[in-house]
Design an enzyme around this catalytic site. Structure first.
Site, PDB file in Angstrom:
ATOM      1  N   LYS A  22       0.683  -1.170  -0.018  1.00 13.88           N
ATOM      2  CA  LYS A  22       0.153  -0.040   0.189  1.00 13.88           C
ATOM      3  C   LYS A  22       0.915   1.481  -0.005  1.00 13.88           C
ATOM      4  CE  LYS A  22      -1.657   1.503   4.169  1.00 13.88           C
ATOM      5  NZ  LYS A  22      -1.282   2.929   4.524  1.00 13.88           N
ATOM      6  N   ASN A  23       1.832   1.251   0.723  1.00 15.31           N
ATOM      7  CA  ASN A  23       2.617   2.607   1.044  1.00 15.31           C
ATOM      8  C   ASN A  23       3.728   2.573  -0.324  1.00 15.31           C
ATOM      9  OD1 ASN A  23       1.062   3.077   3.293  1.00 15.31           O
ATOM     10  ND2 ASN A  23       2.685   2.371   4.713  1.00 15.31           N
ATOM     11  N   CYS A 117      -5.566  12.419  13.435  1.00 16.76           N
ATOM     12  CA  CYS A 117      -4.336  12.379  14.020  1.00 16.76           C
ATOM     13  C   CYS A 117      -4.451  11.083  14.780  1.00 16.76           C
ATOM     14  CB  CYS A 117      -4.224  13.583  14.833  1.00 16.76           C
ATOM     15  SG  CYS A 117      -2.305  14.010  14.821  1.00 16.76           S
ATOM     16  N   ARG A 122       1.237  14.352  13.263  1.00 19.57           N
ATOM     17  CA  ARG A 122       2.032  14.051  12.073  1.00 19.57           C
ATOM     18  C   ARG A 122       2.248  15.388  11.463  1.00 19.57           C
ATOM     19  NH1 ARG A 122      -0.857   8.509   9.908  1.00 19.57           N
ATOM     20  NH2 ARG A 122       0.979   8.340   8.754  1.00 19.57           N
ATOM     21  N   ASP A 305       5.017   0.165  12.102  1.00 16.16           N
ATOM     22  CA  ASP A 305       3.984  -0.186  11.544  1.00 16.16           C
ATOM     23  C   ASP A 305       3.746  -1.662  12.223  1.00 16.16           C
ATOM     24  OD1 ASP A 305       3.245   2.114  10.491  1.00 16.16           O
ATOM     25  OD2 ASP A 305       3.715   1.338   8.371  1.00 16.16           O
ATOM     26  N   ARG A 397      -8.433  -0.338   5.134  1.00 13.08           N
ATOM     27  CA  ARG A 397      -7.893   0.715   4.465  1.00 13.08           C
ATOM     28  C   ARG A 397      -6.420   0.158   3.975  1.00 13.08           C
ATOM     29  NH1 ARG A 397      -7.356   6.438   7.928  1.00 13.08           N
ATOM     30  NH2 ARG A 397      -5.962   6.645   6.196  1.00 13.08           N
TER      31      ARG A 397
HETATM   32  N1  EPU Z   1       7.725  14.210  10.724  1.00 12.75           N
HETATM   33  C1  EPU Z   1       8.038  15.568  11.113  1.00 12.75           C
HETATM   34  N2  EPU Z   1       7.965  16.506   9.975  1.00 12.75           N
HETATM   35  C2  EPU Z   1       7.354  16.054   8.828  1.00 12.75           C
HETATM   36  C3  EPU Z   1       7.070  14.729   8.452  1.00 12.75           C
HETATM   37  C4  EPU Z   1       7.283  13.629   9.505  1.00 12.75           C
HETATM   38  O1  EPU Z   1       8.466  15.623  12.081  1.00 12.75           O
HETATM   39  O2  EPU Z   1       7.340  16.903   8.016  1.00 12.75           O
HETATM   40  C5  EPU Z   1       7.881  13.158  11.790  1.00 12.75           C
HETATM   41  C6  EPU Z   1       6.334  12.598  12.200  1.00 12.75           C
HETATM   42  O3  EPU Z   1       5.669  13.125  13.076  1.00 12.75           O
HETATM   43  C7  EPU Z   1       6.932  11.133  12.812  1.00 12.75           C
HETATM   44  C8  EPU Z   1       8.203  10.849  11.822  1.00 12.75           C
HETATM   45  O4  EPU Z   1       8.602  12.122  11.485  1.00 12.75           O
HETATM   46  O5  EPU Z   1       7.280  11.439  13.899  1.00 12.75           O
HETATM   47  C9  EPU Z   1       8.137  10.016  10.725  1.00 12.75           C
HETATM   48  O6  EPU Z   1       7.013  10.216   9.920  1.00 12.75           O
HETATM   49  P1  EPU Z   1       6.974   9.836   8.387  1.00 12.75           P
HETATM   50  O7  EPU Z   1       6.729  11.270   7.618  1.00 12.75           O
HETATM   51  O8  EPU Z   1       8.082   9.045   7.882  1.00 12.75           O
HETATM   52  O9  EPU Z   1       5.478   9.030   8.235  1.00 12.75           O
HETATM   53  P2  EPU Z   1       4.601   9.182   7.137  1.00 12.75           P
HETATM   54  O10 EPU Z   1       5.096   9.449   5.730  1.00 12.75           O
HETATM   55  O11 EPU Z   1       3.223  10.151   7.515  1.00 12.75           O
HETATM   56  C10 EPU Z   1       4.527   6.619   6.540  1.00 12.75           C
HETATM   57  C11 EPU Z   1       3.569   5.462   6.376  1.00 12.75           C
HETATM   58  C12 EPU Z   1       2.926   5.173   7.659  1.00 12.75           C
HETATM   59  C13 EPU Z   1       4.281   4.737   8.277  1.00 12.75           C
HETATM   60  C14 EPU Z   1       5.479   5.658   8.485  1.00 12.75           C
HETATM   61  C15 EPU Z   1       6.677   5.315   9.314  1.00 12.75           C
HETATM   62  C16 EPU Z   1       2.431   6.029   4.345  1.00 12.75           C
HETATM   63  C17 EPU Z   1       1.100   6.493   3.589  1.00 12.75           C
HETATM   64  N3  EPU Z   1       2.489   6.010   5.587  1.00 12.75           N
HETATM   65  O12 EPU Z   1       3.882   7.625   7.184  1.00 12.75           O
HETATM   66  O13 EPU Z   1       2.231   3.962   7.565  1.00 12.75           O
HETATM   67  O14 EPU Z   1       3.932   4.411   9.817  1.00 12.75           O
HETATM   68  O15 EPU Z   1       5.670   6.280   7.139  1.00 12.75           O
HETATM   69  O16 EPU Z   1       7.262   4.323   8.674  1.00 12.75           O
HETATM   70  O17 EPU Z   1       3.355   5.595   3.693  1.00 12.75           O
HETATM   71  C18 EPU Z   1       0.469   2.450   7.837  1.00 12.75           C
HETATM   72  O18 EPU Z   1       0.471   2.077   6.954  1.00 12.75           O
HETATM   73  O19 EPU Z   1      -0.300   2.031   8.900  1.00 12.75           O
HETATM   74  C19 EPU Z   1       0.959   3.699   8.384  1.00 12.75           C
HETATM   75  C20 EPU Z   1       0.801   4.456   9.266  1.00 12.75           C
END
Ligand code: EPU
Length: 430
Positions: A22-23, A117, A122, A305, A397
């Site tokens: 998915k991701n 959230c 996030r 995850d 989802r």
């Molecule tokens: N963060 C920041 N600033 C930013 C972006 C992220 O501080 O601009 C922080 C976040 O708050 C968090 C950390 O960085 O503490 C990591 O967040 P990341 O951006 O890596 O996560 P994401 O891209 O929002 C994706 C996956 C999540 C998975 C995370 C971590 C997708 C659509 N989502 O989220 O997947 O947990 O990476 O690997 O790819 C899931 O599939 O259930 C899911 C939640």
């Protein structure tokens, strides 16, 4: 209201086929808007988040033809709107990938900010920082994130945190910026690499994905492509832990074992046997589970995850285990539900202290988010008696046919709509 009705106690045994990630699929579909030519995508999971994104893409003029349940042909030659603001899109996190993709190609886009959230705050500051470094003006107004640039020009960007989303978004925009971009402290997750491979297959020039420095030479135009999405690391890991929790024997097929190393390592540590072949792993849980410690980390560390799934397993292990969540601040909400099933877990800040119990007992519970929902289902499959799981929309989802795949492994689980159907299920399975 749809629920899962579950009778626990059967070890899960057999083979399960893992779908596309998915991701990885979410950014790859978004990136397909960056060419006017046709893109063929294979191994796309049929899950809610993907279908919502495809709907939003159709809403701005992308032609989407599903050629089978797991493949689609997309053409973005007639995009007529750079404002993405459908009701559904606000519910999925990955909506903002359309921002990076459309900004890269059209130098402007507006996307409704993702709401909800459910696993902690996030932030998107790193996405914004990256777009600004490339020369875009970025504002947030009336629930929309808006980006526009006269020209996008390559830049040297240091990410303050390792962020999957920010790395992906900046990589997409930079792929069509003028000149060279370097992203330092980039995320290394397999889905980041898959997106880079997809963009390169469309004519982009991206090197270093999978390391913490990604180098991108912008190109003016991308072309069509045929691409197969990688297998889902987290779906695979969830079934691997289902074997551990139910004392089962599951062969998880169509996987890349390298992506599962941190998961395999923890399963070995707690006493499971894991056999790896080219594209499958077999997990056998013949012995009582042992306690351990684990901290979630960016790839190649243990994935956040998979945190609820390992916690469910450690809740049944001998002794005291410690699970530390270092990525998201509020990812232990499901522990209250697990305690209602008899777990002995104390959460202090970002740490769960788990004293293993012999068994869980069935209860009426709710899925608080996607991965925790799946983990609670697995707990219920090992529990004594009956469980109902509400809010399964979260599970849908990201897991395709979850209950059917579990049924095929011998689980007593059914989708029920009413109390009457639940009572019938109880009578049927005894
Ligand atoms: N963060 C920041 N600033 C930013 C972006 C992220 O501080 O601009 C922080 C976040 O708050 C968090 C950390 O960085 O503490 C990591 O967040 P990341 O951006 O890596 O996560 P994401 O891209 O929002 C994706 C996956 C999540 C998975 C995370 C971590 C997708 C659509 N989502 O989220 O997947 O947990 O990476 O690997 O790819 C899931 O599939 O259930 C899911 C939640």
């Amino acid at each position: 209201m749809e629920q899962y009705a579950i009778k626990g106690g059967n070890p899960l045994v057999g083979d399960v086929e893992i779908g596309g990630a998915k991701n990885a699929a979410l950014p790859i579909l978004a990136a397909s808007t960056m060419t006017d030519e046709t893109v063929h995508i294979e191994n796309m999971p049929d899950v809610r988040d993907i279908n919502v994104l495809l709907g939003a893409m159709q809403g701005i003029g992308v032609l989407v033809k599903r050629t089978s349940r797991h493949s689609a042909v997309l053409n973005s030659g007639n995009i007529n709107n750079l404002v993405v603001d459908t009701e559904g899109i606000k519910k999925i996190r990955a909506s903002y990938y359309l921002l990076g993709a459309l900004l890269g190609k059209y130098k402007r886009a507006e996307v409704a900010l993702p709401g909800g959230c459910d696993i902690g705050c996030r932030a998107i500051d790193q996405h914004i920082k990256g777009f600004r470094a490339l020369g875009a003006e970025v504002t947030i107004e009336h629930g929309m994130i808006k980006a526009r640039a006269e020209r996008l020009v390559g830049s040297h960007i240091y990410m303050d945190v390792s962020s999957v989303g920010a790395t992906i978004n900046v990589m997409m925009a930079a792929a069509m910026a003028e000149g060279k971009t370097i992203i330092e402290n980039s995320a290394k997750e397999p889905h980041v690499v898959d997106l880079a491979n997809f963009l390169n297959s469309m004519g982009a020039n991206i090197k270093g994905a999978g390391t913490d420095v990604i180098r991108i030479k912008g190109v003016p135009k991308l072309h069509g492509s045929e691409y197969t999405i990688i297998p889902d690391q987290i779906e695979a890991g969830t079934f691997m832990f289902a074997a551990a929790v139910t004392k089962g024997d599951i062969t998880v097929k169509n996987v890349i074992p390298k992506h599962l190393e941190s998961i395999t390592a923890k399963l070995l540590e707690i006493g499971c046997e894991v056999e790896e072949a080219d594209d499958c792993v077999r997990v056998v849980a013949a012995k009582p589970l042992a306690h351990t410690q684990v901290k979630t980390l960016p790839y190649p560390g243990f994935p956040t995850d998979m945190q609820p799934q390992i916690t469910v397993a450690l809740g049944l292990s001998k002794g005291t285990s410690i699970v530390t969540e270092s990525i998201f601040e509020n990812r232990f909400k499901y522990v209250d539900e697990l305690i209602r099933m008899g777990a002995n877990i104390r959460v202090e800040g970002n740490t769960a202290i788990i004293d293993g119990v012999d068994r869980y007992t069935g209860a009426s519970i709710s899925a608080p988010d996607l991965r925790a929902g799946a983990a609670l289902v697995i707990a219920a499959l090992s529990a004594v008696g009956f469980t109902t799981v509400d809010d399964i929309k979260y599970i849908e989802r990201g897991y395709e046919d979850f209950h059917i795949k579990l049924q095929n492994l011998g689980a007593q689980i059914e989708l029920v709509q009413t109390e009457r159907e639940f009572q019938k299920f109880k009578l049927r399975v005894g």
